[in-house]
Design an enzyme around this catalytic site. Structure first.
Site, PDB file in Angstrom:
ATOM      1  N   ASP A   1       0.860  -1.182   0.000  1.00  0.00           N
ATOM      2  CA  ASP A   1       0.000   0.000   0.000  1.00  0.00           C
ATOM      3  C   ASP A   1       0.901   1.238   0.000  1.00  0.00           C
ATOM      4  O   ASP A   1       2.137   1.139   0.080  1.00  0.00           O
ATOM      5  CB  ASP A   1      -0.974  -0.009   1.192  1.00  0.00           C
ATOM      6  CG  ASP A   1      -2.188   0.912   0.923  1.00  0.00           C
ATOM      7  OD1 ASP A   1      -2.139   1.702  -0.046  1.00  0.00           O
ATOM      8  OD2 ASP A   1      -3.172   0.844   1.680  1.00  0.00           O
ATOM      9  N   TYR A   2       0.285   2.382  -0.090  1.00  0.00           N
ATOM     10  CA  TYR A   2       0.954   3.664  -0.314  1.00  0.00           C
ATOM     11  C   TYR A   2       1.967   3.977   0.791  1.00  0.00           C
ATOM     12  O   TYR A   2       1.589   4.282   1.928  1.00  0.00           O
ATOM     13  CB  TYR A   2      -0.121   4.743  -0.329  1.00  0.00           C
ATOM     14  CG  TYR A   2       0.232   6.037  -0.988  1.00  0.00           C
ATOM     15  CD1 TYR A   2      -0.334   6.390  -2.204  1.00  0.00           C
ATOM     16  CD2 TYR A   2       1.100   6.937  -0.385  1.00  0.00           C
ATOM     17  CE1 TYR A   2      -0.037   7.598  -2.808  1.00  0.00           C
ATOM     18  CE2 TYR A   2       1.398   8.133  -0.980  1.00  0.00           C
ATOM     19  CZ  TYR A   2       0.827   8.465  -2.192  1.00  0.00           C
ATOM     20  OH  TYR A   2       1.123   9.664  -2.780  1.00  0.00           O
TER      21      TYR A   2
END
Ligand code: BGC
Length: 722
Positions: A270-271
């Protein structure tokens, strides 16, 4: 591209180029053209131009013209002419926005979920997106968490069906056979692996701590259903699983996802999640983070550069790392090949296509129909609904005129149709009056309430035949990092509802929210309650369809509504405990309960009303082959033609592990004419009875119950045994 050519391409890459292929950055960083839009911390790295030219994938590039330009620039600079893969969050539609996933879950209609994903893919692929970070399959039980709006709810079985349907919609029905993501389709990404929905206290990014049984039976099944449907990518979650951040969690990623379940697609973080493992205290520095992620099975690092910065050194030192990097790069190139990017790096990006498809009438029509199915009628006393033509209708509250009804994560959406606009279109001649209709701002802007115009509203609407109280929460206060501890309507909205009810006219509460709110007090006072969620582009038209009776509501709650925040988590598939009641005849003092609130939610999973009254009879279970046939008769007893959502649940009465009181195992949406009766049949297999016994999923012999009906709290029951 043929495999041999792909192999040659792979062989020509330097170590540094391989590591850049494993790195994902937002497009604006690559082009330097716009401000960087971020949902995480800023990138702490100095990147070489050659790294930027070798980066393999990018996120957040929108529009055919821009994506083609970015691809051209990339191909001109990339020494191997490897196309960039464009990814984005297309969560519930692109320009034509569909209901938020939690609302879509309430349709209990997997075909609708598939269709909406297919339309989203058609639109976003024309605008240059080649992979969407969807579906989100996190099981959710805690409405304090803002991201419940991205999930299809609290049930693992339904979430799995929905996720698989969406994967097929995005990737195309042929993908599983051909391995090719064809025209008008995009690759899908299941997220957030794993158990992000179990964040403690519903606070975003918070610790998750689950037993293995809970993880495997409740939280993992929906992601794995997407894997079985051929999803191309999986995203790690921000949280820890068994005290190890998911992003560097080898047993989870390499073990459960790849080895146990045969996932051979790409794993993306994820980011910024890999860099965040330093803050978690799981990695001492970026080098350790890179090593652990590669070993765990991460292929792409989104928005941090631990792997790019330290990978070369790690590859030199450790053959295992070199091999893992090679496998990762091969998987990324294989994904680009499935999308046909080596032949056509723009895929479907085309300005003409974009103009023709985005918000086209056929897509809007589907969005309206699906939004109509996602609305849940929670209360309808004395037939307050549907409204009758010719009525003088008052609409009060912040959502009377609001077009901010798309819901969070509608990155490419424009305004939706307001409730007032929808009703005007349905009944152009009707007398519609609005009051206290100033929009509710966001908590992020320091706005905590709407302006108090209650006196004026009461004066203006006193002679209406019916009043719609259009209330809720700002859409920006839902979604990522929007956790809340107070789920009530704001004070002025609550006061407004109370005063309107005191006028003695029927008041219909219409609730716009991204989560189950605490509406017990208002629901008690109002004649009818409609859960409107955030329904997307066609919000107002779909609501008008239901309110005017053009559409008979059929939505069912995919997530329980709490009586109070103090009850949370409250969900239907719970265990019984040893003290559901006392059997020795003593008073109910020492049983599992709250002393100030019932155990039951305000509205349970599976609950929702229709303008039609449906009745059930004749539930029976028959042995058939290796499994069972469960039959039940449903009848349209009173009211118009309508769709009933027939639900089948099971219970394992005694087993080596305590089993939930109810587990959903089947849903059928049945359309019936007035007075019509239909026998509905479900098939159960031994797999449907299986549970995690500590080593494997298996069913145990003994007594079971089959339960069927229109809501989890109102079911016929029949015993059977294995
Ligand atoms: C979210 C993901 C999303 C990613 C890319 C993250 O902040 O958790 O769901 O896909 O950003 O935008």
């Amino acid at each position: 591209m043929k495999q041999e050519a792909l192999d040659r391409l792979f062989d020509s890459l330097t170590d540094r180029e391989k590591l850049a292929e494993m790195t994902q950055l937002v497009t604006s960083l690559l082009t330097g053209r716009e401000d960087m839009a971020t949902t995480g911390g800023s990138l702490e790295a100095s990147l070489l131009r050659s790294d930027l030219d070798s980066v393999g994938t990018t996120l957040n590039c929108f529009g055919a013209a821009e994506s083609r330009r970015v691809q051209d620039e990339h191909l001109a600079a990339n020494p191997h002419k490897i196309p960039l893969l464009f990814m984005a969050d297309v969560i519930h539609g692109y320009r034509t926005v569909f209901p938020i996933p939690l609302a879509m879950g309430c349709s209990f209609d997997c075909e609708a979920a598939r269709e909406s994903a297919e339309i989203a893919a058609r639109e976003c692929s024309a605008a240059g997106v080649q992979l969407t970070f969807s579906p989100m399959a996190d099981l959710v039980r805690d409405p304090r968490w803002g991201r419940v709006m991205e999930s299809t709810g609290e049930d693992p079985w339904l979430n799995g069906k929905m996720a698989a349907a969406m994967v097929r919609g995005y990737q195309g029905g042929d993908y599983e056979k051909t391995g090719v993501i064809g025209p008008g389709h995009v690759a899908a990404c299941i997220k957030h692996f794993a158990a992000y929905g179990a964040s403690e206290a519903g606070r975003d990014y918070n610790t998750v701590d689950l037993s293995e049984g809970m993880l495997r039976e409740y939280y993992l099944p929906a992601y794995l259903a997407a894997v079985r449907a051929g999803v191309c990518m999986a995203m790690t979650s921000f949280n820890t699983v068994d005290r190890v951040p998911a992003t560097v969690n080898r047993p989870l990623l390499r073990g459960i996802l790849r080895e146990e379940n045969g996932f051979d697609g790409v794993v993306i973080t994820d980011y910024g999640a890999l860099y965040e493992t330093l803050a978690h205290g799981a990695c001492a520095d970026k080098r350790e983070a890179a090593k652990k992620a590669i070993e765990a099975g991460v292929d792409i690092e989104m928005m941090s550069t631990c792997i790019l910065e330290h990978g070369e050194e790690l590859m030199r030192e450790d053959d295992g790392i070199r091999q893992a990097v090679d496998e990762a790069v091969r998987r990324i190139l294989a994904l680009k090949n499935k999308l046909g990017l080596f032949e056509n790096p723009y895929k479907d990006a085309d300005e003409e296509r974009e103009k023709a498809l985005l918000l086209c009438p056929a897509h809007r029509e589907a969005a309206r129909r699906i939004a109509g199915e996602s609305i849940v009628l929670l209360k309808n006393e004395n037939h307050a609904l549907p409204l009758r033509e010719g009525m003088k209708i008052g609409i009060a509250g912040p959502f009377a005129r609001s077009r901010s009804v798309l819901g969070s994560w509608a990155l490419a959406g424009t305004d939706g149709v307001s409730l007032l606009e929808g009703l005007r279109e349905a009944w152009p001649q009707a007398e519609l009056r609005t009051a206290m209709d100033g929009e509710l701002g966001s908590l992020f802007d320091g706005v905590t309430d709407v302006e108090d115009k209650i006196d004026e509203a009461c004066a203006a609407l006193a002679d209406c035949d019916v009043i719609l109280a259009a209330v809720g929460e700002n859409q920006n206060d839902t979604g990522e990092c929007s956790s809340k501890t107070d789920l009530r309507l704001t004070k002025n909205q609550r006061r407004m509802v109370k005063r309107l009810c005191a006028l003695g006219r029927p008041v219909v509460l219409v609730v716009f929210s991204g989560r189950p709110l605490e509406i017990r007090g208002e629901a008690e006072q109002c004649a009818a309650v409609v859960q409107a969620w955030f329904l997307g582009t066609e919000s107002g038209t779909a609501l008008a369809d239901v309110l005017t009776g053009r559409v008979n509501p059929s939505g069912r709650l995919a997530m329980s509504f709490p009586q109070t925040v103090g009850q949370i988590p409250v969900y239907y598939n719970r265990m019984n405990t040893g003290r559901p009641r006392l059997t020795n005849g003593q008073a109910d003092r020492f049983i599992t309960r709250f002393i100030d609130c019932p155990n039951e939610p305000l509205y349970p999973f599976g609950y929702g009303l229709s303008y039609t009254k449906f009745t059930y009879s004749g539930l029976r279970v028959e042995r058939s082959g290796d499994g069972w046939q469960v039959c039940v008769t449903v009848r349209s007893e009173e009211g118009p033609e309508g769709t009933e959502t027939v639900q089948l649940y099971i219970r394992d009465c005694a087993a080596s592990r305590v089993r939930p009181l109810q587990e959903l195992r089947g849903v059928q949406r049945v359309r019936l004419l007035p007075g019509e009766e239909r026998e509905v049949r479900f098939t159960l297999t031994e797999d449907d009875l299986a549970f995690w016994n500590g080593e494997a999923f298996a069913a145990e012999p003994g007594g079971f119950l089959a339960m069927a009906g229109g809501s989890s709290d109102k079911l016929l029951t029949a015993p059977f045994s294995l």
